[in-house]
Design a protein around this motif. Sequence first.
Motif, mmCIF file in Angstrom:
data_model
loop_
_atom_site.group_PDB
_atom_site.id
_atom_site.type_symbol
_atom_site.label_atom_id
_atom_site.label_comp_id
_atom_site.label_asym_id
_atom_site.label_seq_id
_atom_site.Cartn_x
_atom_site.Cartn_y
_atom_site.Cartn_z
ATOM 1 N N ALA A 1 0.850 -1.186 0.000
ATOM 2 C CA ALA A 1 0.000 0.000 0.000
ATOM 3 C C ALA A 1 0.883 1.232 0.000
ATOM 4 C CB ALA A 1 -0.909 0.019 1.229
ATOM 5 N N THR A 2 0.493 2.229 -0.768
ATOM 6 C CA THR A 2 1.234 3.478 -0.854
ATOM 7 C C THR A 2 0.344 4.607 -0.374
ATOM 8 O OG1 THR A 2 2.501 2.657 -2.724
ATOM 9 C CG2 THR A 2 2.475 5.033 -2.392
ATOM 10 N N ILE A 3 0.876 5.418 0.513
ATOM 11 C CA ILE A 3 0.168 6.584 1.039
ATOM 12 C C ILE A 3 0.968 7.808 0.610
ATOM 13 C CG2 ILE A 3 -0.704 7.718 3.112
ATOM 14 C CD1 ILE A 3 -1.796 4.865 2.662
ATOM 15 N N ILE A 4 0.294 8.788 0.010
ATOM 16 C CA ILE A 4 0.979 10.005 -0.436
ATOM 17 C C ILE A 4 0.268 11.214 0.157
ATOM 18 C CG2 ILE A 4 1.570 11.448 -2.416
ATOM 19 C CD1 ILE A 4 1.783 8.891 -4.080
ATOM 20 N N ALA A 5 1.054 12.130 0.687
ATOM 21 C CA ALA A 5 0.509 13.378 1.225
ATOM 22 C C ALA A 5 1.187 14.547 0.534
ATOM 23 C CB ALA A 5 0.746 13.464 2.723
ATOM 24 N N ALA A 6 0.393 15.521 0.107
ATOM 25 C CA ALA A 6 0.968 16.743 -0.457
ATOM 26 C C ALA A 6 1.647 17.493 0.688
ATOM 27 C CB ALA A 6 -0.118 17.602 -1.081
ATOM 28 N N GLN A 7 2.906 17.776 0.541
ATOM 29 C CA GLN A 7 3.660 18.449 1.592
ATOM 30 C C GLN A 7 4.819 19.188 0.956
ATOM 31 O OE1 GLN A 7 3.140 18.557 5.038
ATOM 32 N NE2 GLN A 7 4.779 20.042 4.998
ATOM 33 N N THR A 8 4.823 20.498 1.036
ATOM 34 C CA THR A 8 5.925 21.276 0.495
ATOM 35 C C THR A 8 7.021 21.378 1.543
ATOM 36 O OG1 THR A 8 4.421 22.529 -0.886
ATOM 37 C CG2 THR A 8 6.594 23.496 -0.485
ATOM 38 N N LEU A 51 0.577 9.306 8.090
ATOM 39 C CA LEU A 51 1.775 10.125 7.913
ATOM 40 C C LEU A 51 1.650 11.390 8.748
ATOM 41 C CD1 LEU A 51 2.252 9.932 4.039
ATOM 42 C CD2 LEU A 51 3.552 8.736 5.790
ATOM 43 N N TYR A 52 2.765 11.802 9.356
ATOM 44 C CA TYR A 52 2.797 12.997 10.187
ATOM 45 C C TYR A 52 4.003 13.846 9.786
ATOM 46 C CZ TYR A 52 -0.196 10.293 13.372
ATOM 47 O OH TYR A 52 -1.207 9.535 13.910
ATOM 48 N N VAL A 53 3.830 15.166 9.817
ATOM 49 C CA VAL A 53 4.934 16.098 9.617
ATOM 50 C C VAL A 53 4.882 17.112 10.754
ATOM 51 C CG1 VAL A 53 5.937 17.873 8.123
ATOM 52 C CG2 VAL A 53 4.949 15.811 7.109
ATOM 53 N N ASN A 54 5.997 17.245 11.439
ATOM 54 C CA ASN A 54 6.110 18.176 12.571
ATOM 55 C C ASN A 54 4.977 18.007 13.577
ATOM 56 O OD1 ASN A 54 8.470 19.168 11.508
ATOM 57 N ND2 ASN A 54 7.528 20.962 10.600
ATOM 58 N N GLY A 55 4.662 16.754 13.879
ATOM 59 C CA GLY A 55 3.689 16.446 14.912
ATOM 60 C C GLY A 55 2.240 16.416 14.484
ATOM 61 N N PHE A 56 1.948 16.767 13.230
ATOM 62 C CA PHE A 56 0.566 16.805 12.767
ATOM 63 C C PHE A 56 0.328 15.771 11.683
ATOM 64 C CE2 PHE A 56 1.310 21.010 14.493
ATOM 65 C CZ PHE A 56 0.193 21.170 15.306
ATOM 66 N N GLN A 57 -0.815 15.086 11.765
ATOM 67 C CA GLN A 57 -1.160 14.090 10.762
ATOM 68 C C GLN A 57 -1.461 14.788 9.443
ATOM 69 O OE1 GLN A 57 -4.007 11.145 12.001
ATOM 70 N NE2 GLN A 57 -4.537 10.657 9.891
ATOM 71 N N VAL A 58 -0.825 14.322 8.376
ATOM 72 C CA VAL A 58 -1.037 14.922 7.055
ATOM 73 C C VAL A 58 -1.757 13.991 6.097
ATOM 74 C CG1 VAL A 58 0.882 16.549 7.237
ATOM 75 C CG2 VAL A 58 1.296 14.271 6.288
ATOM 76 N N SER A 59 -1.833 12.697 6.414
ATOM 77 C CA SER A 59 -2.538 11.764 5.543
ATOM 78 C C SER A 59 -2.808 10.468 6.280
ATOM 79 C CB SER A 59 -1.736 11.459 4.288
ATOM 80 O OG SER A 59 -2.451 10.584 3.447
ATOM 81 N N SER A 60 -3.923 9.837 5.919
ATOM 82 C CA SER A 60 -4.204 8.509 6.461
ATOM 83 C C SER A 60 -4.918 7.627 5.456
ATOM 84 C CB SER A 60 -5.047 8.615 7.736
ATOM 85 O OG SER A 60 -6.300 9.172 7.438
ATOM 86 N N ALA A 61 -5.217 8.163 4.286
ATOM 87 C CA ALA A 61 -5.940 7.387 3.284
ATOM 88 C C ALA A 61 -4.971 6.830 2.250
ATOM 89 C CB ALA A 61 -6.974 8.262 2.596
ATOM 90 N N PRO A 62 -5.038 5.531 1.977
ATOM 91 C CA PRO A 62 -4.150 4.967 0.967
ATOM 92 C C PRO A 62 -4.479 5.505 -0.416
ATOM 93 C CG PRO A 62 -5.784 3.359 1.622
ATOM 94 C CD PRO A 62 -5.969 4.556 2.521
ATOM 95 N N SER A 63 -3.440 5.826 -1.168
ATOM 96 C CA SER A 63 -3.664 6.307 -2.529
ATOM 97 C C SER A 63 -3.603 5.163 -3.525
ATOM 98 C CB SER A 63 -2.629 7.368 -2.883
ATOM 99 O OG SER A 63 -1.335 6.857 -2.700
ATOM 100 N N ALA A 64 -2.998 4.052 -3.129
ATOM 101 C CA ALA A 64 -2.933 2.904 -4.032
ATOM 102 C C ALA A 64 -2.621 1.640 -3.235
ATOM 103 C CB ALA A 64 -1.847 3.111 -5.084
ATOM 104 N N GLY A 65 -3.165 0.522 -3.683
ATOM 105 C CA GLY A 65 -2.812 -0.778 -3.136
ATOM 106 C C GLY A 65 -3.460 -1.101 -1.807
ATOM 107 N N SER A 66 -3.062 -2.260 -1.276
ATOM 108 C CA SER A 66 -3.586 -2.705 0.010
ATOM 109 C C SER A 66 -2.514 -3.515 0.722
ATOM 110 C CB SER A 66 -4.841 -3.554 -0.184
ATOM 111 O OG SER A 66 -4.506 -4.746 -0.883
ATOM 112 N N VAL A 67 -2.640 -3.570 2.014
ATOM 113 C CA VAL A 67 -1.738 -4.364 2.849
ATOM 114 C C VAL A 67 -2.579 -4.892 3.994
ATOM 115 C CG1 VAL A 67 -0.950 -2.401 4.234
ATOM 116 C CG2 VAL A 67 0.529 -4.395 3.989
ATOM 117 N N LEU A 68 -2.276 -6.081 4.468
ATOM 118 C CA LEU A 68 -3.082 -6.688 5.519
ATOM 119 C C LEU A 68 -2.166 -7.388 6.504
ATOM 120 C CD1 LEU A 68 -5.949 -7.327 6.522
ATOM 121 C CD2 LEU A 68 -5.881 -9.388 5.143
ATOM 122 N N GLY A 69 -2.238 -7.001 7.753
ATOM 123 C CA GLY A 69 -1.472 -7.679 8.792
ATOM 124 C C GLY A 69 -0.033 -7.226 8.872
ATOM 125 N N ALA A 70 0.804 -8.152 9.323
ATOM 126 C CA ALA A 70 2.209 -7.846 9.575
ATOM 127 C C ALA A 70 2.948 -7.490 8.286
ATOM 128 C CB ALA A 70 2.893 -9.040 10.233
#
Length: 181
Positions: free
Chosen positions: A29-36, A59-78
Amino acid sequence: TGGSTGEFKLTVINGSQLEARFADASNAATIIAAQTFQVDTWYQVYATYDGSNQNGVKLYVNGFQVSSAPSAGSVLGALASTGDSLFVGADVGGAAAVQGSVDQVRIYNVELSAGQIQDMYVIERPPTSFDFTLGLVAHYAFDDGALTDSSALGNNAAATGTPMAVTDRYNASGNNDAYQL
């Protein structure tokens, strides 16, 4: 990052996207967040995975969550465990090297909460250039019940009535540092 299968990867793409990739034994799974990201500026970047599925990646930057939705794929478990080496700052063979510096990499075997990530950022963030004394006319720390001004101006005060000691912002009671007025 992990080896060729990339059990985990955290990277910056074109200076404007933060990407995390998590892989289990057969999927990724790939998660992408727009972050300059500004040049010559330190950032604290965190990626967490709760071990459930792709929706458990954050994903977090400087203590704040910037993304949590997967942009592609899936992963399950360990996450996958290939036994490959851990690479920091580049992919296998030095590809996709970080254009900057890396400092203090931590890997936990538990998911950190948003509060824990914010706490780490507050404790470790770069010093500020803000001058807390500029324009300050009084600072009452409530140490030992006194209203002594710790600013340079000496504007001491006295409480009226009967202030009652309460648990302070650090959750420490009985040290006379916080009062209900």
